[in-house]
Each structure stands twice: as structure tokens, then as C-alpha cells.
Design a protein around this motif. Structure first.
Motif, PDB file in Angstrom:
ATOM      1  N   ALA A  28    -110.201 -32.613 -51.869  1.00  0.00           N
ATOM      2  CA  ALA A  28    -109.780 -33.374 -53.361  1.00  0.00           C
ATOM      3  C   ALA A  28    -108.331 -32.713 -53.002  1.00  0.00           C
ATOM      4  CB  ALA A  28    -110.199 -32.543 -54.187  1.00  0.00           C
ATOM      5  N   LEU A  29    -108.251 -31.659 -53.222  1.00  0.00           N
ATOM      6  CA  LEU A  29    -107.024 -31.030 -53.115  1.00  0.00           C
ATOM      7  C   LEU A  29    -105.970 -31.471 -52.206  1.00  0.00           C
ATOM      8  CD1 LEU A  29    -107.875 -27.397 -54.623  1.00  0.00           C
ATOM      9  CD2 LEU A  29    -106.883 -28.527 -55.835  1.00  0.00           C
ATOM     10  N   PHE A  30    -106.687 -31.223 -51.607  1.00  0.00           N
ATOM     11  CA  PHE A  30    -105.934 -32.321 -49.805  1.00  0.00           C
ATOM     12  C   PHE A  30    -105.099 -33.470 -50.393  1.00  0.00           C
ATOM     13  CE2 PHE A  30    -105.283 -34.714 -46.158  1.00  0.00           C
ATOM     14  CZ  PHE A  30    -104.074 -33.999 -45.339  1.00  0.00           C
ATOM     15  N   LEU A  31    -105.948 -34.211 -50.712  1.00  0.00           N
ATOM     16  CA  LEU A  31    -105.558 -35.636 -51.363  1.00  0.00           C
ATOM     17  C   LEU A  31    -104.538 -35.923 -51.754  1.00  0.00           C
ATOM     18  CD1 LEU A  31    -109.499 -37.938 -51.009  1.00  0.00           C
ATOM     19  CD2 LEU A  31    -106.986 -37.770 -49.149  1.00  0.00           C
ATOM     20  N   LEU A  32    -104.847 -34.856 -53.027  1.00  0.00           N
ATOM     21  CA  LEU A  32    -103.969 -35.007 -54.354  1.00  0.00           C
ATOM     22  C   LEU A  32    -102.749 -34.561 -53.823  1.00  0.00           C
ATOM     23  CD1 LEU A  32    -106.351 -34.415 -57.392  1.00  0.00           C
ATOM     24  CD2 LEU A  32    -105.472 -36.588 -56.881  1.00  0.00           C
ATOM     25  N   GLY A  33    -102.727 -33.665 -53.010  1.00  0.00           N
ATOM     26  CA  GLY A  33    -101.458 -32.719 -52.756  1.00  0.00           C
ATOM     27  C   GLY A  33    -101.264 -33.957 -51.890  1.00  0.00           C
ATOM     28  N   ASP A  34    -101.733 -34.536 -51.220  1.00  0.00           N
ATOM     29  CA  ASP A  34    -100.619 -35.902 -50.072  1.00  0.00           C
ATOM     30  C   ASP A  34    -100.397 -36.585 -50.902  1.00  0.00           C
ATOM     31  OD1 ASP A  34    -100.503 -36.781 -47.233  1.00  0.00           O
ATOM     32  OD2 ASP A  34    -101.974 -38.784 -48.116  1.00  0.00           O
ATOM     33  N   ALA A  35    -101.260 -37.324 -51.601  1.00  0.00           N
ATOM     34  CA  ALA A  35    -100.763 -38.175 -53.301  1.00  0.00           C
ATOM     35  C   ALA A  35     -98.964 -37.844 -53.741  1.00  0.00           C
ATOM     36  CB  ALA A  35    -101.479 -37.957 -54.213  1.00  0.00           C
ATOM     37  N   GLY A  40     -95.543 -39.002 -55.185  1.00  0.00           N
ATOM     38  CA  GLY A  40     -95.129 -38.755 -56.686  1.00  0.00           C
ATOM     39  C   GLY A  40     -95.881 -38.296 -57.200  1.00  0.00           C
ATOM     40  N   TRP A  41     -95.592 -36.986 -58.636  1.00  0.00           N
ATOM     41  CA  TRP A  41     -96.598 -36.969 -59.409  1.00  0.00           C
ATOM     42  C   TRP A  41     -96.991 -37.982 -60.322  1.00  0.00           C
ATOM     43  CZ3 TRP A  41     -99.004 -32.631 -59.524  1.00  0.00           C
ATOM     44  CH2 TRP A  41     -98.243 -30.998 -58.767  1.00  0.00           C
ATOM     45  N   GLY A  42     -96.457 -38.950 -60.844  1.00  0.00           N
ATOM     46  CA  GLY A  42     -96.977 -40.254 -61.246  1.00  0.00           C
ATOM     47  C   GLY A  42     -98.147 -40.684 -61.016  1.00  0.00           C
ATOM     48  N   GLU A  43     -97.929 -41.263 -59.428  1.00  0.00           N
ATOM     49  CA  GLU A  43     -98.552 -42.021 -58.823  1.00  0.00           C
ATOM     50  C   GLU A  43    -100.005 -40.860 -58.246  1.00  0.00           C
ATOM     51  OE1 GLU A  43     -98.885 -45.054 -58.056  1.00  0.00           O
ATOM     52  OE2 GLU A  43     -97.188 -45.293 -58.757  1.00  0.00           O
ATOM     53  N   MET A  44     -99.800 -39.043 -58.464  1.00  0.00           N
ATOM     54  CA  MET A  44    -101.029 -39.090 -58.354  1.00  0.00           C
ATOM     55  C   MET A  44    -101.810 -38.765 -59.964  1.00  0.00           C
ATOM     56  SD  MET A  44    -102.294 -35.467 -58.707  1.00  0.00           S
ATOM     57  CE  MET A  44    -101.539 -34.264 -59.495  1.00  0.00           C
ATOM     58  N   LEU A  45    -101.241 -38.552 -60.032  1.00  0.00           N
ATOM     59  CA  LEU A  45    -102.061 -38.611 -62.242  1.00  0.00           C
ATOM     60  C   LEU A  45    -102.822 -39.784 -62.233  1.00  0.00           C
ATOM     61  CD1 LEU A  45     -99.455 -36.642 -63.821  1.00  0.00           C
ATOM     62  CD2 LEU A  45    -101.140 -36.513 -63.773  1.00  0.00           C
ATOM     63  N   LEU A  46    -102.011 -41.044 -61.021  1.00  0.00           N
ATOM     64  CA  LEU A  46    -103.467 -42.270 -61.713  1.00  0.00           C
ATOM     65  C   LEU A  46    -104.335 -42.700 -60.926  1.00  0.00           C
ATOM     66  CD1 LEU A  46    -100.588 -45.259 -61.866  1.00  0.00           C
ATOM     67  CD2 LEU A  46    -101.596 -44.439 -64.034  1.00  0.00           C
ATOM     68  N   ALA A  48    -105.677 -39.506 -59.087  1.00  0.00           N
ATOM     69  CA  ALA A  48    -106.828 -38.177 -59.470  1.00  0.00           C
ATOM     70  C   ALA A  48    -107.553 -38.450 -59.953  1.00  0.00           C
ATOM     71  CB  ALA A  48    -106.393 -37.679 -59.980  1.00  0.00           C
ATOM     72  N   PRO A  49    -107.792 -39.479 -61.272  1.00  0.00           N
ATOM     73  CA  PRO A  49    -109.604 -39.597 -62.155  1.00  0.00           C
ATOM     74  C   PRO A  49    -110.457 -40.084 -61.157  1.00  0.00           C
ATOM     75  CG  PRO A  49    -107.997 -41.405 -63.317  1.00  0.00           C
ATOM     76  CD  PRO A  49    -107.434 -39.917 -62.036  1.00  0.00           C
ATOM     77  N   TRP A  50    -110.060 -40.614 -59.936  1.00  0.00           N
ATOM     78  CA  TRP A  50    -111.329 -41.574 -59.167  1.00  0.00           C
ATOM     79  C   TRP A  50    -111.722 -39.941 -57.552  1.00  0.00           C
ATOM     80  CZ3 TRP A  50    -112.048 -45.582 -61.312  1.00  0.00           C
ATOM     81  CH2 TRP A  50    -111.045 -46.401 -62.196  1.00  0.00           C
ATOM     82  N   VAL A  51    -110.266 -39.914 -57.089  1.00  0.00           N
ATOM     83  CA  VAL A  51    -110.558 -37.784 -56.651  1.00  0.00           C
ATOM     84  C   VAL A  51    -112.203 -36.867 -57.160  1.00  0.00           C
ATOM     85  CG1 VAL A  51    -110.030 -36.993 -55.039  1.00  0.00           C
ATOM     86  CG2 VAL A  51    -108.380 -38.422 -55.184  1.00  0.00           C
ATOM     87  N   LEU A  52    -111.166 -36.979 -58.647  1.00  0.00           N
ATOM     88  CA  LEU A  52    -112.156 -36.327 -59.176  1.00  0.00           C
ATOM     89  C   LEU A  52    -113.993 -36.568 -59.701  1.00  0.00           C
ATOM     90  CD1 LEU A  52    -109.932 -34.809 -61.638  1.00  0.00           C
ATOM     91  CD2 LEU A  52    -110.593 -33.941 -59.817  1.00  0.00           C
ATOM     92  N   LEU A  53    -113.363 -38.070 -60.010  1.00  0.00           N
ATOM     93  CA  LEU A  53    -115.420 -38.684 -60.005  1.00  0.00           C
ATOM     94  C   LEU A  53    -115.979 -38.831 -58.913  1.00  0.00           C
ATOM     95  CD1 LEU A  53    -116.282 -40.801 -61.948  1.00  0.00           C
ATOM     96  CD2 LEU A  53    -115.921 -42.605 -61.005  1.00  0.00           C
ATOM     97  N   ALA A  54    -115.444 -38.743 -57.472  1.00  0.00           N
ATOM     98  CA  ALA A  54    -115.961 -38.715 -56.583  1.00  0.00           C
ATOM     99  C   ALA A  54    -116.464 -36.908 -56.036  1.00  0.00           C
ATOM    100  CB  ALA A  54    -115.238 -38.661 -55.152  1.00  0.00           C
ATOM    101  N   VAL A  55    -115.538 -35.950 -56.727  1.00  0.00           N
ATOM    102  CA  VAL A  55    -115.979 -34.663 -57.118  1.00  0.00           C
ATOM    103  C   VAL A  55    -117.339 -34.464 -58.029  1.00  0.00           C
ATOM    104  CG1 VAL A  55    -115.453 -32.648 -57.459  1.00  0.00           C
ATOM    105  CG2 VAL A  55    -113.685 -34.086 -55.784  1.00  0.00           C
ATOM    106  N   TRP A  56    -117.103 -34.655 -58.933  1.00  0.00           N
ATOM    107  CA  TRP A  56    -118.081 -35.122 -59.718  1.00  0.00           C
ATOM    108  C   TRP A  56    -119.115 -35.504 -59.157  1.00  0.00           C
ATOM    109  CZ3 TRP A  56    -121.476 -37.672 -62.480  1.00  0.00           C
ATOM    110  CH2 TRP A  56    -122.374 -37.237 -63.608  1.00  0.00           C
TER     111      TRP A  56
END
Length: 191
Positions: A28-35, A40-46, A48-56
Motif C-alpha cells: 500500500a505504501l509503495f502504491l500510494l508513493g507511486d501515485a 501528485g498528492w491530490g490524485e493520491m488522496l482520491l 488512497a481509500p481504495w488501497v486502504l480498503l484492500a488493506v482493511w
């Protein structure tokens, strides 16, 4: 009897759950860092919830189920449901595929987390007691039995099981779902 004194609280969780959480966290950290790097940060924040849902979901399926023992009771968490069973109410502790606590005229509380009796262990993963090889799960169940017997010997009262929910797990899911809804609204909804 073991000479080691029991700790105030013991937590038994399948090692595979911890490994799965670490691996999913790193991915998840790799994917979000790559995003962040690519969009950019704005797109990563959009995203992030889908990646975090998979981690959840990895947390729910692999890590959340656990057995916790203390001087007064055993707490079994199966997915998001927690059951606290006073040691005085326990009649037996068994190991079938998973640990089973028998109480109240034969009712059973099966623990999805903790030691499992899967296939026989490899020689490098077994404990040797007096020349006899013993799978780690049997050693852990014996530790639970010793805790139970010590509590009963000290006069811990019985009682009925109390059930509750994993509020941290449910709260984090609520935050992730709200974040995902905001992300959907910000992107204009599904196409």
C-alpha cells in the motif's frame, strides 16, 4: 509444569496474519508513493481509500482474529466480533483444527485466530520435549490450558460470556468508506 511465569496478558495470533499485514502495508505504501510521484498528492488522496480498503480486508481476514488471555478470562476475537469468557466458566480447552473453548453444558467458542493444528510441522518448526517432537500449536494450547488451570485453582469466578464489537476495526472501516464516498463525489461519480 513450566517454570516460566505467565505474563499479565498473552496474545496468540497466527504468524501468517502478521506477515500478511506487513506485506499489504508495504505494498500500500509503495502504491500510494507511486501515485504521489506520478500524479501528485491530490490524485493520491482520491486513490488512497481504495488501497486502504484492500488493506482493511487483509486486516479483517488475516489479522483481526486473535486469542488474548489474562488472569481472569480469555478473549476470543473472530473477525470483528469479540467474546470474553471468564476462566471459571470454561470446562475444557481443545485443539481440533483451531482452539475450542467448551463452556456451559457443552457450548463451544471456536477461535479463528491463534494456533491451528494443520499438517504436522516440519522438523525445523517443531519443539523437542524429552526427545519427542511437538508442533508449536500444541505447545501454545498447553500454555492456554496452564493459564486456565491456574486461574481456576486461584478461584476465578465463572460467569457468562460477554460479546462486543471491534470498535477500532469498525471505526476505521467507517472512515475509509466516508473517504471513498468523498473521492467518488470529487471525481464526478462512477462512469
Amino acid at each position: 509444569m513450566s517454570s516460566e511465569a505467565p505474563r499479565e496478558r498473552d496474545v496468540l495470533r497466527a504468524p501468517s496474519g502478521t506477515i500478511a499485514m506487513i506485506v499489504s502495508g508495504v505494498v500500500a505504501l509503495f502504491l500510494l508513493g507511486d501515485a504521489v510521484v506520478r500524479a501528485g498528492w491530490g490524485e493520491m488522496l482520491l486513490l488512497a481509500p481504495w488501497v486502504l480498503l484492500a488493506v482493511w480486508f487483509v486486516y479483517l481476514l488475516m489479522y483481526a482474529s486473535v486469542i488474548e488471555t489474562d488472569a481472569g478470562a480469555v478473549t476470543v476475537q473472530n473477525f470483528l466480533r469479540r467474546t470474553r469468557l471468564p476462566w471459571g466458566a470454561v470446562r475444557d480447552v481443545r485443539l481440533r483444527y483451531q482452539v475450542v473453548f467448551v463452556y456451559d453444558e457443552g457450548r463451544e467458542l471456536k477461535a479463528f485466530g491463534g494456533p491451528v493444528a494443520g499438517r504436522p510441522g516440519r522438523p525445523s518448526r517443531t519443539r523437542v520435549d524429552g526427545g519427542r517432537r511437538e508442533p508449536p500449536a500444541l505447545h501454545e494450547v498447553e500454555a492456554i490450558r496452564r493459564r486456565w488451570e491456574a486461574a481456576v485453582d486461584s478461584g476465578v469466578p465463572g460467569g457468562t460470556p460477554t460479546r462486543s464489537w471491534d470498535l477500532w476495526g469498525l471505526g476505521s472501516l467507517a472512515v475509509i468508506v466516508a473517504w471513498a464516498l468523498v473521492a467518488v463525489v470529487m471525481t464526478g461519480g462512477p462512469a
